[in-house]
Design a protein around this motif. Structure first.
Motif, PDB file in Angstrom:
ATOM      1  N   GLY A 230     -44.076   4.719 -25.496  1.00  0.00           N
ATOM      2  CA  GLY A 230     -42.825   4.779 -24.785  1.00  0.00           C
ATOM      3  C   GLY A 230     -42.453   3.293 -24.640  1.00  0.00           C
ATOM      4  O   GLY A 230     -41.179   3.231 -24.270  1.00  0.00           O
ATOM      5  N   LEU A 231     -43.275   2.163 -24.440  1.00  0.00           N
ATOM      6  CA  LEU A 231     -43.186   0.871 -24.126  1.00  0.00           C
ATOM      7  C   LEU A 231     -42.122   0.464 -25.276  1.00  0.00           C
ATOM      8  O   LEU A 231     -41.403  -0.202 -25.034  1.00  0.00           O
ATOM      9  CB  LEU A 231     -44.167   0.196 -24.019  1.00  0.00           C
ATOM     10  N   HIS A 232     -42.514   0.872 -26.569  1.00  0.00           N
ATOM     11  CA  HIS A 232     -41.630   0.295 -27.886  1.00  0.00           C
ATOM     12  C   HIS A 232     -40.339   1.032 -27.784  1.00  0.00           C
ATOM     13  O   HIS A 232     -39.434   0.396 -27.837  1.00  0.00           O
ATOM     14  CB  HIS A 232     -42.437   0.820 -29.015  1.00  0.00           C
TER      15      HIS A 232
ATOM     16  N   VAL B 158     -36.933  -1.146 -27.265  1.00  0.00           N
ATOM     17  CA  VAL B 158     -35.783  -0.803 -28.413  1.00  0.00           C
ATOM     18  C   VAL B 158     -34.571  -0.446 -27.903  1.00  0.00           C
ATOM     19  O   VAL B 158     -33.616  -1.092 -28.195  1.00  0.00           O
ATOM     20  CB  VAL B 158     -36.415  -0.017 -29.446  1.00  0.00           C
ATOM     21  N   GLY B 159     -34.608   0.335 -26.820  1.00  0.00           N
ATOM     22  CA  GLY B 159     -33.200   0.574 -26.268  1.00  0.00           C
ATOM     23  C   GLY B 159     -32.828  -0.468 -25.385  1.00  0.00           C
ATOM     24  O   GLY B 159     -31.653  -0.578 -24.954  1.00  0.00           O
TER      25      GLY B 159
ATOM     26  N   ARG C 217     -32.835   6.474 -24.611  1.00  0.00           N
ATOM     27  CA  ARG C 217     -33.835   5.414 -24.170  1.00  0.00           C
ATOM     28  C   ARG C 217     -34.236   4.598 -25.137  1.00  0.00           C
ATOM     29  O   ARG C 217     -34.542   3.495 -25.321  1.00  0.00           O
ATOM     30  CB  ARG C 217     -35.140   5.916 -23.790  1.00  0.00           C
ATOM     31  N   SER C 218     -33.863   4.968 -26.598  1.00  0.00           N
ATOM     32  CA  SER C 218     -34.207   4.270 -27.650  1.00  0.00           C
ATOM     33  C   SER C 218     -32.826   3.479 -28.123  1.00  0.00           C
ATOM     34  O   SER C 218     -32.840   2.751 -29.216  1.00  0.00           O
ATOM     35  CB  SER C 218     -34.526   4.921 -28.975  1.00  0.00           C
ATOM     36  N   GLY C 219     -31.872   3.704 -27.537  1.00  0.00           N
ATOM     37  CA  GLY C 219     -30.626   3.132 -27.728  1.00  0.00           C
ATOM     38  C   GLY C 219     -29.352   3.820 -28.606  1.00  0.00           C
ATOM     39  O   GLY C 219     -28.343   2.889 -29.095  1.00  0.00           O
ATOM     40  N   VAL C 220     -29.836   5.079 -28.892  1.00  0.00           N
ATOM     41  CA  VAL C 220     -28.605   5.827 -29.605  1.00  0.00           C
ATOM     42  C   VAL C 220     -27.952   7.004 -28.641  1.00  0.00           C
ATOM     43  O   VAL C 220     -28.760   7.584 -28.017  1.00  0.00           O
ATOM     44  CB  VAL C 220     -29.279   6.479 -30.807  1.00  0.00           C
TER      45      VAL C 220
ATOM     46  N   ILE D 260     -36.949   8.137 -35.412  1.00  0.00           N
ATOM     47  CA  ILE D 260     -37.859   9.264 -34.742  1.00  0.00           C
ATOM     48  C   ILE D 260     -37.285   9.704 -33.710  1.00  0.00           C
ATOM     49  O   ILE D 260     -37.302  10.938 -33.337  1.00  0.00           O
ATOM     50  CB  ILE D 260     -39.496   8.423 -34.449  1.00  0.00           C
ATOM     51  N   ASN D 261     -36.861   8.809 -32.928  1.00  0.00           N
ATOM     52  CA  ASN D 261     -36.416   9.385 -31.339  1.00  0.00           C
ATOM     53  C   ASN D 261     -35.248  10.180 -31.579  1.00  0.00           C
ATOM     54  O   ASN D 261     -35.266  11.343 -30.834  1.00  0.00           O
ATOM     55  CB  ASN D 261     -36.087   8.344 -30.314  1.00  0.00           C
ATOM     56  N   VAL D 262     -34.189   9.999 -32.313  1.00  0.00           N
ATOM     57  CA  VAL D 262     -33.140  10.773 -32.398  1.00  0.00           C
ATOM     58  C   VAL D 262     -33.386  11.962 -32.994  1.00  0.00           C
ATOM     59  O   VAL D 262     -33.062  12.880 -32.698  1.00  0.00           O
ATOM     60  CB  VAL D 262     -32.118   9.900 -33.229  1.00  0.00           C
ATOM     61  N   ILE D 263     -34.156  12.047 -34.179  1.00  0.00           N
ATOM     62  CA  ILE D 263     -34.760  13.209 -34.700  1.00  0.00           C
ATOM     63  C   ILE D 263     -35.374  14.191 -33.746  1.00  0.00           C
ATOM     64  O   ILE D 263     -35.139  15.381 -33.695  1.00  0.00           O
ATOM     65  CB  ILE D 263     -35.469  13.063 -35.936  1.00  0.00           C
ATOM     66  N   LEU D 264     -36.479  13.592 -32.980  1.00  0.00           N
ATOM     67  CA  LEU D 264     -37.163  14.325 -32.006  1.00  0.00           C
ATOM     68  C   LEU D 264     -36.061  14.973 -30.934  1.00  0.00           C
ATOM     69  O   LEU D 264     -36.278  16.271 -30.255  1.00  0.00           O
ATOM     70  CB  LEU D 264     -38.169  13.460 -31.260  1.00  0.00           C
TER      71      LEU D 264
END
Lengths: 428, 503, 428
Positions: free
Chosen positions: A292-294, A298-299, A154-157, A318-322
Motif C-alpha cells: 500500500g505504501l508503494h 506511486v500515486g 491511489r496508484s495514479g490512474v 497491477i492496481n488498474v487490473i485489480l
C-alpha cells in the motif's frame, strides 16, 4: 485546469461556507416544506421488521409512531444547527461527515413527511429495514465501483471506465450464472472481464501514454455498444443464456436476528459479504502494508517512487487490473440483484461511484459512507412515488444525479486527489 | 568506496549529452563536478544512478565493473542520490519517505513503523542530522527536507552520495550547514560527488574538481584555482559578466508598491508587507534565495495572484488586483520566470507567440478577425531585429533552442510600448551567448530611460545589472543596497540576519 | 518503457528541437495515413466480433475438428459472412453498384440508387454540428461529454417552440433553430459555470447532466402542454411545417436529405472562421494548449471556460433541433438516447477529425456512413447495428494511439504527434 489552482487556498475557506450554505438550504427546506407542511395532528410510523418474514426473520421490534410535524421540526432544527456551526466555525476536519449527516437527516424528514397520516399517501408508514435492504443493492454496486476507483486512482490512474466494467461484468456474469447456475463462476468471469478491460485501459494509458479519460470514455462506449450487439446476437436467439438468476441470500445465524442491522447486513447475497470483506482488505492493504505504501507513493510522486526502485508502471498495471476486476464483480453483483442482463441498465452508476469515491476522499471507508447516501437517494427516487408525492417520478429521478453534481462541485479543490492522479508517467 | 567512470557516453537522438566522460572518486573524497546549465551534469548523474543507461562506457565500483538496470541496483551497490528536485512524497511522513522502497516488515506484509522510526532516530544521532520522524514532509522547511533526502540515502548504507545542485534552494547559512555536513560525512569515510555550477562553493568544499562543458570533461582543477580560472574552464572563454551601462540618472517614480501582502496556493503568507519603488532609467534588481516570496510577488504584480492588502501603482495608476489583461494594458512588460509554462505556447508558431498578449491590437486583428498577414509581417521583423534563430516564423516555438525561445519573449515584450518591464529569472538555463544578449537588451531598455525590475537568484546577475539591489527574505525586503555592496553583506541580507538597511 | 519514450530527456535541447521539427513535418501528412490504418484496424475488430458471434461461422470452424469440413470451407464461410455484412454496409450507406448500373443504363430508379447517400447525409448533418461543438471544446482543453444531453435539451426547446408557437416560416424556422441553440447553451452553461468557479471536473458534471436531461425529456413529453394531445405515450406535439427543415429535393423525391445541410454548412464556415481566424478562437486555442500562458497573457480563463461550454452546448442543441425538425418532426422519450447517441458519436468524430472543421466533416460523413450502413447490414444480414458503434470506438482508440498503429503496421517509428488534449486529473 491549473488556471484555477492559484485561487484554491482562498476558495477552500469559501468552499466550506458554500457547503454550509448547501446544508442550511436543505435544513430550511425541511423546515418549511416538511415540518410546516405536515398537519399538526398527523403522525408517521416507522416499522423495523423486514416485509418478507422468512425463517431467518429477526427478533420482532415494535412500531415507532411520531408526531410528523414535531419530528420534522426537531430534525430540521438539528440540520440548521449543523449548518450554522459549520458556517461559523469552519472546522478543518469533519465537514464531509456533517454534510453526510445532514443529507441523511434530509431523507428522514422527507420520509416522515411523505408517510404522514392522515395524508395523501396510501402507505402510512416507513419501513426502515425494507428501505435499507432495498437501497443496499445500489449501494453495494456503488461500493464495488468506488473501491475500484480507489484502487486505480491511489496508484495514479483515473479509471473512468468503471461503467464499462459494470456492463462487461453484468453481461459475462449473466451468461455464466445462467449456464453454470453457480454465482461463484459468474463472479470469477466478471472479475476476468473487468480485469481485462482494466488491462486495456492500463495498456493504452501506461504504455502509449494516451489520455486516460478519453480511453476510459471510449471503452465505456465500446462496451455499451458491444453488449447491446451481443444482447441481440446471442441473448435474443438463445434466451437460456440470460435467464432470471437472482443470487440467493445467505443468512448468517444469530447475527441476522439482530433487528434492522441483521436483515440489512447479515441476510444478504454472497456478493454483499464479498464487498464487506473487500472494504476491510483494501483499507488494510492500502494503509498498513508495504504494498500500500508503494501504491500511494506511486500515486503521489511516481518519480520519487521510481528512484527508490519501485516499478511505477508495474504497480499501476497491477492496481488498474485489480480495480477493473473489482468493478467487474460489481457488475455481476448488479446483474445478480436484477436477475438478468439488459443493455444500458447501469445508467451511469459507474460515474456515480466515481463521485462517491471523491466524496470519500479516495479512502475505502469514506467511499462506503458516500455510497450508502447515494444508494439511498437512488432507491428513494424510485420508491417515493408509492407515497403519492406530488412530484413527477422523472423529476425525482434527477435527484441522485443532481446530488452527484453538487458533491463534485462542492468538494473538488477541498478534498485532495492523489497528486499524480491522471498524469501520464514517462520513464527517462 | 572508489568509483570510476570510464568513457561514459549518452546520446539522445543526434544530441550527445555525455561524450566519453572519465571520472574517479576516491573514498572519503569530496569530488566536485562543475559545469554550466546544460553541460550534461544531470544526465551523467542519472546514468550513474541507473535512471539512464549509457550508450558506451562502463562504471566500476572498487575496481569491479557494474551495470545498473534501475536506480534500485545503484542503491544496492551503495550509491545514494540527493536530487535537485527532492524525491520526497510531500504527504508522507519523514519515516514513510525514508523507508520507502526498503521497508522493514512484519507479518502480513505490514510495514514495521516502530522499527523504522528507531532506525531513523539512531541514524540522525550518528550523523547529526536531527529531524522529527513523524513530521509530514510538506510542512518542513526546505533545508530539513534536504536533510530527509540525505537520511534516506544514508539509511540505505550509501557509501557514495551524489548531491545534485543541492544549494540552489538554500540560503547562504543553510548552505554553510550543508557544507559542514558534507565534510563530516567525508570524514566518516563516505565519498561525495557534488554537482554544481557555483564557483565559490566548489572552492570552499571540494577536494578535487572536474569541469565539464558540452558533455565533455574539459579539465580538472585544484580547489586553490581562482574563480576566474574555473569560470573560463566552465564556459570556454573569459566571461565578461559586467555589462556596460550609461551613467545612472534616475527620473520619476514609475512603479511603486506599498505594504503588499500575498498568499501562496496553500494559503501561507509569502509576501508580507513589501514596499518598493522603481524610477525611470533605473534597473531595480531583486535578489534572494528562491522561495522567499519572489515568485508570488511577481505573480501579484502581473495580476495573476490575489493581493490580500497593499497597493500596486503603475505610472500612477492603481493596478492592485486588476486582471492580467488590465495590467498588461496599463503598460507592464513581463518576462515570466517559467518561460515555457507562462510565457509561451510551445505548440503554436513563433508568429503567434510573438503576438500572444496583443492578439486583438491593431493591426493584428480587426473587429474580432485576425489579420494573419500583419501577424506574419510582425514576426518577420522581430526575428530580424532580435536575432531569433528559426527556420521560419511558422515553426512551432517548441522547435527553438532555449535561448531563442527567451528571445521570442523578450522581443514580444520590448517591441510594444511599455511603462515598466518586469523580468523574472531572465537568464536561467540559457547559454552564455544568450545571457549576454538578454542582459544587453535589458540595459539598452534602461539606457533609453525606462524602468525595470529584474528578479534573480543569481548574485552575479543582480550585481551586474542592478542600479539598486533589493534583497528579499521570508516575504520581506530585508534591505535595499547599491551594487557596490560586498557579496558577504548581501549574503547576510539574503539570510535575513542583518537588519533592514536603507540605502 | 524506454523503447516507446518518444520525448528526449529535457537536458537535450537541440535534440528536442529537431524532434519537434520532425513532428511538425509529419503533422501535415502522417495523420491521414494513421487515420486510414486506424479505419482498417477498426474494420478488422468488427470482423473479429462478427466471426466470434455468428453461429454459422462458429459452426464452420468447429467443423474442422468434427466433420469433414476443411479449413478452406471455414475460411470461405467466414469470408462470406464478413463480406456480406460489410457489403451490406457499403451498399446501404454509399451506393449499391447493381442499382447504380441499373439507373445509369436505364435512367430509372434514381431515387433508390441515391437513397443510401441521402440517408448518410441526413444522418451526418446533425452529427457535423454536434461534433464541431465537441471539437471546439477539445481545442480549448475541455471535454464536453454532455453533448448528447445538450442535443436532447436543444431538441426539446426547439420542438416546443416549433410546435406550440405559430408564425410564418420566415420567422418561425430561424427562431426554432435559435431556441434549439439556446436550450443546448443552457445545458452547457451549468457545467461551464461549475467548472470555472468551483473546478468541478466537466466530465462527471456533464455525464450526470445527461441523465438529468433524459429524465426531463421523459417528463416533458409526458406532461400536458408538450405531450401530443389525446396521447398517453411519450410523444410530443408535431413541429409546425413552418418550422420544419424540408427535404432539399422536395417530399416527392423520397430523399430525406434536407435543408439541415445548409445549416450544417453555415456552422462549418462559422467554426472554421472561429477557430482559425477569430481573436476569440485564438484565445480559446491558447487556453487549450497552455492554460498558464493564457492566464499570463491576459486571457480570462473563467470567461473562456464558460463561453466554450455555451458555444459547444449551443451547437449540440442546434444539432438536436435540426435532427427533430428535419426527420421525425416530433420528439419522443427515446430521442437521441442510447449508447450510440449522437453526442457520444460526436466525441469520437471530433477525435477522429482532430478537432479541425475540415477533419470533422470527413469524419462525420464516415461515421454517418457506418451508422446508416449498420442499419442496412442489420436488415440484410441480421447482424445488430450496434456493431457500427463498436467499430467506431475501435477506430478512435487506434487514432488516439498512433504509436500502436505504427507498431502494428511496422511503419517507421518516427515520433508522432500525440493527440494534444488537455483533460487533466480531478480538480486541478
Amino acid at each position: 485546469m491549473s488556471v484555477i489552482e492559484s485561487t484554491a487556498a482562498v476558495v477552500s475557506n469559501r468552499r466550506v461556507r458554500v457547503i454550509a450554505v448547501m446544508m442550511g438550504v436543505l435544513g430550511v427546506f425541511s423546515l418549511i416544506v416538511f415540518a410546516v407542511g405536515s398537519p399538526s395532528v398527523a403522525h408517521s410510523s416507522f416499522l423495523f421488521n423486514p416485509v418478507n418474514l422468512s425463517e431467518s426473520a429477526p427478533w420482532h421490534v415494535g412500531t415507532l409512531t411520531l408526531n410528523s410535524r414535531l419530528a420534522d421540526l426537531v430534525l430540521a432544527l438539528i440540520m440548521i444547527g449543523l449548518a450554522v456551526e459549520t458556517y461559523v466555525r469552519r472546522p478543518a476536519r469533519g465537514v464531509m461527515v456533517r454534510f453526510g449527516g445532514v443529507a441523511v437527516l434530509f431523507l428522514l424528514t422527507l420520509l416522515i413527511w411523505a408517510a404522514r397520516t392522515p395524508g395523501p399517501s396510501p402507505v402510512s408508514f416507513v419501513n426502515l429495514t425494507a428501505l435499507l435492504i432495498g437501497s443496499s443493492e445500489v449501494t453495494m454496486v456503488l461500493v464495488f465501483g468506488s473501491l475500484s476507483g480507489v484502487m486505480c486512482e491511489r496508484s495514479g490512474v483515473v479509471n473512468i471506465a468503471i461503467e464499462g466494467q459494470f456492463i462487461g461484468g453484468a453481461f459475462v456474469g449473466s451468461m455464466l450464472a445462467s449456464t453454470t447456475h453457480n454465482f461463484f463462476y459468474a463472479a470469477i468471469g466478471g472479475a476476468l472481464i473487468g480485469g481485462a478491460i482494466g488491462w486495456i485501459l492500463a495498456f493504452f494509458a501506461l504504455r502509449y501514454l494516451s489520455d486516460q479519460i478519453i480511453v476510459g470514455v471510449v471503452l465505456v462506449t465500446m462496451l455499451g455498444s458491444l453488449s447491446s450487439y451481443l444482447n441481440l446476437q446471442v441473448f435474443t436467439p438463445f434466451p437460456q443464456y440470460n435467464t432470471g438468476n437472482l443470487a440467493p441470500n445467505l443468512a448468517i445465524p444469530l447475527l441476522s436476528k439482530i433487528p434492522v442491522l441483521g436483515p440489512v447486513l447479515f441476510n444478504q447475497s454472497g456478493f454483499f459479504y464479498l464487498m464487506l470483506v473487500l472494504i476491510g482488505v483494501i483499507s488494510f492493504a492500502l494503509f498498513k502494508t508495504r504494498y500500500g505504501l508503494h501504491v500511494r507513493a506511486v500515486g503521489e510522486h511516481p518519480r520519487a517512487a521510481a528512484t527508490v526502485g519501485i516499478d511505477v508502471v508495474r504497480v499501476r498495471y497491477i492496481n488498474v487490473i485489480l480495480g477493473g476486476a473489482i468493478a467487474g464483480i460489481g457488475g455481476v453483483a448488479f446483474m445478480a440483484s436484477q436477475g438478468q442482463f439488459q443493455p444500458n441498465y447501469t445508467s451511469g452508476l459507474g460515474y456515480i461511484a466515481l463521485a462517491a469515491m471523491i466524496f470519500g476522499r479516495w479512502r475505502p471507508s469514506g467511499a462506503v459512507v458516500a455510497s450508502v447516501i447515494f444508494g439511498l437517494s437512488v432507491y428513494l427516487s424510485y420508491t417515493l412515488t408509492s407515497y403519492q408525492v406530488p412530484v413527477s417520478l422523472y423529476i425525482l429521478q434527477m435527484f441522485p444525479y443532481l446530488i452527484t453534481i453538487a458533491v463534485v462541485a462542492g468538494l473538488i479543490g477541498r478534498v485532495r486527489a492523489p497528486a499524480a492522479d491522471g498524469v501520464a508517467y514517462q520513464h527517462d | 568506496m572508489r568509483l570510476e567512470l570510464r568513457g561514459i557516453t549518452k546520446r539522445f537522438g543526434s544530441f550527445t549529452a555525455n561524450d566519453r566522460i572519465d571520472l574517479t572518486v576516491e573514498p572519503g573524497q569530496i569530488h566536485s563536478l562543475l559545469g554550466e546549465n546544460g553541460a550534461g551534469k544531470t544526465t551523467l548523474m542519472n546514468v550513474l544512478f541507473g535512471l539512464l543507461h549509457p550508450d558506451e562506457g562502463e562504471i566500476l565500483i572498487d575496481g569491479e565493473p557494474v551495470r545498473f538496470a534501475n536506480s534500485g541496483d545503484a542503491v544496492r551497490r551503495g550509491i545514494g542520490m540527493v536530487h535537485q528536485h527532492f524525491m520526497l512524497v510531500p504527504v508522507f511522513s519523514v519515516t514513510e519517505n525514508v523507508v520507502l522502497g526498503f521497508e522493514p516488515t512484519k507479518s502480513l506484509n505490514r510495514v514495521d513503523y516502530k522499527r523504522a522510526t528507531e532506525d531513523i532516530v539512531r541514524l540522525s544521532a550518528q550523523f547529526n542530522l536531527q529531524v522529527d520522524p513523524d513530521a509530514t514532509v510538506e510542512n518542513l522547511p526546505v533545508g530539513l527536507q534536504q536533510r530527509v533526502e540525505i537520511l534516506k540515502a544514508l539509511s540505505r548504507d550509501a557509501e557514495l552520495l551524489i548531491l545534485d545542485e543541492p544549494t540552489a534552494v538554500l540560503t547562504p547559512q543553510e548552505t554553510d550547514a550543508l557544507m559542514a555536513i558534507m565534510r563530516s560525512l567525508a570524514e566518516a569515510g563516505k565519498s561525495i560527488l557534488f554537482i554544481t555550477h557555483k564557483l565559490k562553493e566548489v572552492r570552499a568544499v571540494a577536494d578535487v574538481i572536474t569541469v565539464i562543458r558540452n558533455g565533455r570533461v574539459v579539465g580538472s582543477a585544484e580547489p586553490t584555482a581562482t574563480e576566474g580560472e574555473l569560470a573560463s574552464l566552465m564556459v570556454g572563454r573569459d566571461v565578461e559578466l559586467t555589462v556596460e551601462k550609461s551613467a545612472f540618472s534616475p527620473g520619476e517614480n514609475v512603479f511603486e508598491i506599498r505594504d503588499l501582502v500575498v498568499r501562496d496556493d496553500r494559503g501561507l503568507v509569502k509576501v508580507n508587507g513589501v514596499s518598493l519603488d522603481v524610477r525611470a532609467g533605473e534597473i531595480m534588481a531583486l535578489a534572494g534565495v528562491q522561495g522567499n516570496g519572489q515568485t508570488e510577488l511577481v505573480e501579484a504584480i502581473a495580476g495573476m495572484r490575489h493581493v490580500e492588502s497593499g497597493t500596486i501603482l503603475l505610472n500612477g495608476r492603481d493596478v492592485t488586483n486588476k486582471t492580467p489583461r488590465e495590467v498588461l494594458d496599463a503598460g507592464l512588460g513581463h518576462i515570466p520566470e517559467d518561460r515555457q509554462r507562462d510565457g509561451l505556447v510551445l505548440s503554436m508558431s513563433v508568429a503567434d507567440n510573438l503576438v500572444l498578449n496583443t492578439p486583438r491590437r491593431a493591426p493584428f486583428a480587426r473587429r474580432g478577425t485576425r489579420n494573419l498577414a500583419a501577424v506574419h509581417d510582425n514576426a518577420q521583423k522581430q526575428v530580424r531585429d532580435f536575432d531569433i534563430r528559426t527556420t521560419s516564423v511558422d515553426e512551432p516555438v517548441a522547435s527553438l533552442s532555449g535561448g531563442n525561445q527567451q528571445k521570442v519573449i523578450v522581443a514580444r515584450e520590448l517591441s510594444r510600448p511599455l511603462a515598466f518591464l518586469m523580468a523574472s529569472q531572465p537568464t536561467r538555463g540559457l547559454d552564455v551567448g544568450s545571457i549576454e544578449y538578454v542582459h544587453r537588451q535589458m540595459v539598452n531598455h534602461r539606457n533609453q530611460g525606462n524602468a525595470a525590475l529584474i528578479v534573480s537568484s543569481e548574485l552575479d546577475e543582480v550585481l551586474a545589472l542592478g542600479d539598486r539591489i533589493a534583497v528579499m527574505f521570508d516575504g520581506r525586503i530585508s534591505g535595499i543596497v547599491d551594487p557596490t555592496t560586498s557579496r558577504e553583506a548581501i549574503g547576510l541580507l539574503m539570510a535575513g540576519t542583518a537588519g533592514a538597511t536603507d540605502e | 518503457m524506454s523503447e516507446v519514450a518518444t520525448e528526449p530527456a529535457p537536458s537535450a535541447p537541440s535534440s528536442a528541437a529537431s524532434a519537434a521539427r520532425r513532428r511538425w513535418r509529419l503533422n501535415s501528412r502522417s495523420p491521414i495515413m494513421i487515420t486510414f490504418y486506424a479505419l482498417l484496424l477498426g474494420l478488422v475488430v468488427g470482423a473479429l466480433v462478427i466471426i466470434t458471434t455468428t453461429p454459422a461461422v462458429l459452426d464452420a470452424w468447429r467443423g474442422i475438428f468434427h466433420s469433414g469440413g476443411g479449413i478452406f470451407h471455414a475460411l470461405k464461410v467466414t469470408w462470406d459472412n464478413v463480406g456480406a455484412a460489410y457489403r451490406a454496409m457499403f451498399n446501404g450507406s454509399v451506393v449499391n453498384p447493381v442499382s447504380l448500373w441499373h439507373s445509369v443504363t436505364t435512367g430509372q430508379n434514381w431515387e433508390a440508387t441515391l437513397t443510401p447517400l441521402s440517408e448518410t447525409l441526413t444522418y451526418a448533418t446533425p452529427l457535423i454540428i454536434t461534433s464541431l461543438g465537441v471539437g471546439i471544446a477539445f481545442q480549448t482543453g475541455l471535454f464536453n461529454i454532455g453533448a448528447n444531453g445538450q442535443a436532447v435539451l436543444g431538441g426539446v426547446a426547439g420542438a416546443m417552440f416549433g410546435s406550440m408557437v405559430h408564425m410564418p416560416m420566415f420567422f418561425h424556422l430561424p427562431l426554432t433553430l435559435l431556441c434549439g441553440f439556446a436550450g443546448g447553451a443552457i445545458a452547457g452553461l451549468v457545467p461551464g459555470v461549475l467548472k470555472a468557479y468551483t473546478g468541478a471536473h466537466e466530465v462527471i458534471v456533464t455525464i450526470m447532466f445527461n441523465y438529468v436531461i433524459y429524465a426531463f425529456l421523459l417528463f416533458s413529453v409526458l406532461s400536458t402542454p408538450f405531450q401530443l394531445p389525446g396521447q398517453q405515450n411519450d410523444i410530443s406535439r408535431t413541429i409546425d411545417p413552418s418550422a420544419q427543415l424540408h427535404p432539399l429535393f422536395g417530399v416527392a423525391s423520397g430523399l430525406r436529405v434536407n435543408y439541415g445541410v445548409v445549416v450544417a454548412a453555415l456552422v462549418v464556415a462559422f467554426a472554421w472562421w472561429f477557430l482559425e481566424r477569430s481573436s476569440m478562437g485564438f484565445d480559446f486555442r491558447v487556453t487549450g494548449a497552455n492554460p498558464a500562458a493564457a492566464k499570463a497573457s491576459g486571457i480570462n480563463a473563467k470567461a473562456v471556460i464558460i463561453l466554450v461550454f455555451v458555444i459547444s452546448g449551443g451547437l449540440s442543441g442546434l444539432a438536436g433541433i435540426v435532427q427533430a425538425a428535419s426527420t421525425t418532426h416530433y420528439i419522443d422519450g427515446g430521442f437521441l438516447i442510447g449508447s450510440a447517441g449522437i453526442g457520444f458519436t460526436a466525441i469520437t468524430v471530433a477525435l477522429l477529425g482532430r478537432n479541425k472543421p475540415g477533419g470533422i466533416v470527413w469524419a462525420s460523413l464516415l461515421f454517418a456512413a457506418l451508422g446508416v450502413g449498420g442499419r442496412a447490414m442489420q436488415g440484410a444480414t441480421g447482424i445488430p447495428l450496434d456493431l457500427a458503434s463498436v467499430i467506431q470506438s475501435a477506430i478512435v482508440l487506434f487514432v488516439a494511439t498512433p504509436v500502436l498503429v505504427k507498431e502494428i503496421f511496422r511503419l517507421k517509428s518516427a515520433p508522432v504527434a500525440k493527440l494534444e488534449l488537455a483533460t487533466k486529473g480531478w480538480g486541478a
